[in-house]
Design a protein around this motif. Structure first.
Motif, short mmCIF file in Angstrom:
data_model
loop_
_atom_site.label_atom_id
_atom_site.label_comp_id
_atom_site.label_asym_id
_atom_site.label_seq_id
_atom_site.Cartn_x
_atom_site.Cartn_y
_atom_site.Cartn_z
N LYS A 109 -3.20 -6.21 -1.57
CA LYS A 109 -4.25 -5.72 -0.67
C LYS A 109 -4.40 -4.21 -0.75
O LYS A 109 -5.50 -3.67 -0.59
CB LYS A 109 -3.92 -6.12 0.77
CG LYS A 109 -3.76 -7.60 1.02
CD LYS A 109 -3.31 -7.87 2.44
CE LYS A 109 -3.09 -9.34 2.70
NZ LYS A 109 -2.61 -9.61 4.08
N ASN A 110 -3.29 -3.53 -0.99
CA ASN A 110 -3.30 -2.07 -0.97
C ASN A 110 -3.89 -1.45 -2.23
O ASN A 110 -4.06 -0.22 -2.30
CB ASN A 110 -1.89 -1.54 -0.72
CG ASN A 110 -1.33 -2.06 0.59
OD1 ASN A 110 -2.06 -2.22 1.56
ND2 ASN A 110 -0.04 -2.37 0.61
N GLN B 243 1.90 -9.16 -1.09
CA GLN B 243 0.84 -8.68 -0.21
C GLN B 243 0.41 -7.25 -0.55
O GLN B 243 -0.61 -6.78 -0.05
CB GLN B 243 1.32 -8.72 1.25
CG GLN B 243 1.58 -10.12 1.80
CD GLN B 243 0.33 -10.83 2.25
OE1 GLN B 243 -0.77 -10.42 1.93
NE2 GLN B 243 0.48 -11.89 3.02
N TRP B 244 1.20 -6.58 -1.39
CA TRP B 244 0.82 -5.23 -1.79
C TRP B 244 -0.49 -5.25 -2.59
O TRP B 244 -1.12 -4.21 -2.78
CB TRP B 244 1.93 -4.60 -2.63
CG TRP B 244 3.14 -4.23 -1.81
CD1 TRP B 244 3.46 -4.67 -0.56
CD2 TRP B 244 4.20 -3.34 -2.19
NE1 TRP B 244 4.65 -4.13 -0.13
CE2 TRP B 244 5.13 -3.31 -1.12
CE3 TRP B 244 4.46 -2.60 -3.33
CZ2 TRP B 244 6.29 -2.54 -1.16
CZ3 TRP B 244 5.62 -1.83 -3.38
CH2 TRP B 244 6.52 -1.80 -2.31
N ILE C 29 6.10 -8.39 -1.22
CA ILE C 29 5.63 -7.62 -2.36
C ILE C 29 4.26 -8.12 -2.82
O ILE C 29 3.39 -7.33 -3.21
CB ILE C 29 6.65 -7.71 -3.53
CG1 ILE C 29 7.94 -6.95 -3.17
CG2 ILE C 29 6.04 -7.14 -4.80
CD1 ILE C 29 7.79 -5.46 -3.11
N ALA D 250 3.20 -1.05 5.37
CA ALA D 250 2.69 -2.41 5.63
C ALA D 250 3.83 -3.42 5.63
O ALA D 250 3.86 -4.34 6.47
CB ALA D 250 1.65 -2.78 4.58
N SER D 251 4.80 -3.27 4.71
CA SER D 251 5.93 -4.19 4.67
C SER D 251 6.75 -4.13 5.95
O SER D 251 7.25 -5.14 6.44
CB SER D 251 6.82 -3.88 3.46
OG SER D 251 6.18 -4.24 2.26
N ARG E 266 -7.71 0.99 4.54
CA ARG E 266 -7.11 1.21 3.23
C ARG E 266 -8.06 2.01 2.33
O ARG E 266 -7.64 2.90 1.58
CB ARG E 266 -6.76 -0.13 2.58
CG ARG E 266 -5.59 -0.87 3.23
CD ARG E 266 -5.50 -2.29 2.68
NE ARG E 266 -4.23 -2.93 2.98
CZ ARG E 266 -3.97 -3.62 4.10
NH1 ARG E 266 -4.91 -3.71 5.04
NH2 ARG E 266 -2.79 -4.19 4.28
N PHE F 267 -0.58 4.55 -2.44
CA PHE F 267 -0.37 3.10 -2.56
C PHE F 267 1.05 2.73 -2.16
O PHE F 267 1.28 1.79 -1.40
CB PHE F 267 -0.68 2.65 -3.99
CG PHE F 267 -0.26 1.24 -4.28
CD1 PHE F 267 -1.03 0.17 -3.86
CD2 PHE F 267 0.91 0.99 -4.99
CE1 PHE F 267 -0.65 -1.14 -4.14
CE2 PHE F 267 1.30 -0.31 -5.27
CZ PHE F 267 0.53 -1.38 -4.86
N ILE F 268 2.04 3.46 -2.69
CA ILE F 268 3.44 3.19 -2.37
C ILE F 268 3.71 3.43 -0.88
O ILE F 268 4.34 2.61 -0.20
CB ILE F 268 4.38 4.05 -3.23
CG1 ILE F 268 4.22 3.72 -4.72
CG2 ILE F 268 5.83 3.87 -2.79
CD1 ILE F 268 4.57 2.30 -5.08
N SER G 59 2.08 0.72 1.18
CA SER G 59 2.74 -0.58 0.97
C SER G 59 4.06 -0.65 1.73
O SER G 59 4.37 -1.68 2.35
CB SER G 59 2.98 -0.81 -0.52
OG SER G 59 1.75 -0.89 -1.22
#
Length: 431
Positions: A154-155, A151-152, A149, A188-189, A283, A181-182, A185
């Protein structure tokens, strides 16, 4: 049993046995029983060659039983072999899964590791429970930690094109960027999970990364193979249903490129940091596509060089850790400790080029149409020059986390720098 670690890719890992997740209190118990003269047997569904390697490393087992050829030594097969060797109720058994219920029924005593309350009740009905090892770990927090979480952060770059276009107060556009964004993220996760599954051995060599949920054994690998696809599907559905087609294309490019990075490209020196810089820039491009605003070429150039510099910091810090361990090369990477001087030259240069791009932008014609007092932005250039120089100074002194973006999110000085930049940018636009 090694919960979750039963994969054939461990076959050629005689050196990784030192880094497998071992439960200290269980090993202490086995050593104490060994000292009493008891026979200790490693009976596992893991491939026998792997089990033997672990047994040699630990040096406490009198015999090793493992899966061979078509015989999967699991559940009833394991029970039958133990009965053949010791007789029914002639042995105590330590296990950690529902597959062990059949073995516990034939055992004299049960030693249970991380059991559920339901499993404890089932075993109580069939045999005596001698010990229960249950380290209390908050599973929810472990999963939150694994999907990164933090690391979000970055987004948040997704919002930058909207902000620089001075349209951040448009509610409809802001909601679109929030959904992007969601979506980004979650995707990315999923990639973080896949990367951790691929990097198990390298993470177990690392003094900090070995504490990650998969590397430490606190979350079974099977969970990762289930969660990652669910996150990908969720991110993709948000993209397809609510956002423009161009955004979905950029999200797909991001997922493809970052997956290729996890499987192969991260092992290619120099090219790997270029890819990382491109992933950050994607991004920005995706954020612009989500709200259909024009992407400034100045922002693209600034982003590429800034994140290339930060990627070099990440590699420099990784090599610093390896050097402290008196090793020459991090597992799963293409760099060597001898490359540190080269990185120390390339990284700051890229950072200063980003300062130059920013300065050229401030001096360009585009600024006049967006800012009433563009002269204030020269202070932003100086502040950025200070920040990138400080980041490299901290990296050189070994005072930074592995990921400079995460470090920035926890660094008070970076917050002050960000606040100054925000005040100057707002002031330049309004005054």
């Amino acid at each position: 049993e090694m919960n979750g670690y039963r994969f054939r890719d461990f076959l050629n890992r005689s050196r990784c046995k030192n880094y497998l997740p071992y439960r200290k209190e269980m090993l202490d118990y086995l050593k104490a029983e060994k000292a009493k003269g008891r026979q200790i047997v490693l009976a596992t569904a893991t491939i026998k060659e792997i089990a033997e390697s672990v047994a040699v490393h630990l040096g406490i087992f009198d015999k090793v039983l493992g899966s061979e050829n078509s015989n999967n030594l699991r559940s009833k097969n394991k029970r039958d072999q133990l009965i053949e060797l010791f007789g029914e109720k002639g042995f105590d058994y330590a296990g950690d899964s529902h597959a062990d219920l059949a073995v516990w029924k034939a055992a004299d005593n049960a030693i249970m590791v991380e059991p559920s309350s339901g499993m404890v009740n089932k075993v109580k009905e069939t045999t005596n429970i001698e010990k229960i090892y249950n380290e209390k770990k908050n599973k929810f927090k472990l999963y939150i930690k694994e999907i990164r979480i933090h690391q979000w952060l970055k987004n948040l770059l997704i919002f930058l094109p909207l902000l620089l276009a001075h349209k951040i107060t448009n509610l409809n556009l802001f909601i679109c960027d929030f959904l992007a964004f969601i979506s980004f993220s979650l995707t990315a996760s999923a990639v973080y999970i896949l990367n951790d599954l691929l990097d198990l051995e390298a993470d177990r060599h690392h003094p900090r990364k070995r504490k990650r949920p998969f590397a430490s054994g606190y979350i079974a690998l099977q969970s990762g193979f289930l969660i990652a696809p669910l996150l990908i599907i969720a991110g993709g559905l948000i993209s397809v249903i609510f956002l423009p087609v161009n955004y979905s294309i950029y999200l797909l490019i991001y997922f493809t490129l970052t997956s290729a990075y996890s499987f192969l490209l991260k092992k290619m020196p120099i090219f790997d940091v270029i890819i990382l810089a491109c992933l950050y820039t994607l991004r920005l491009i995706a954020g612009a596509a989500a709200v259909k605003v024009e992407m400034s070429p100045w922002l693209l150039g600034f982003s590429i060089f800034l994140f290339l510099s930060l990627a070099f910091i990440k590699r420099y810090q990784e090599l610093s850790v390896i050097k402290e361990q008196n090793e020459n090369m991090p597992a799963g990477r293409g760099y060597m400790v001898n490359d540190m001087n080269l990185i120390l030259n390339l990284g700051p240069v890229c950072g200063y080029i980003s300062v130059l791009v920013l300065a050229l932008y401030v001096n360009g014609k585009e600024v006049l149409s967006l800012y009433k007092t563009p002269e204030l932005l020269w202070v932003v250039v100086i502040v950025h020059l200070f920040w990138i120089s400080r980041m490299w100074l901290l990296a050189y002194r070994g005072k930074m986390d592995d990921d400079p973006i995460v470090f920035t999110g926890k660094d008070p000085v970076s917050y002050i720098v960000g606040l100054i930049v925000a005040v100057l940018a707002i002031g330049a636009a309004l005054w």
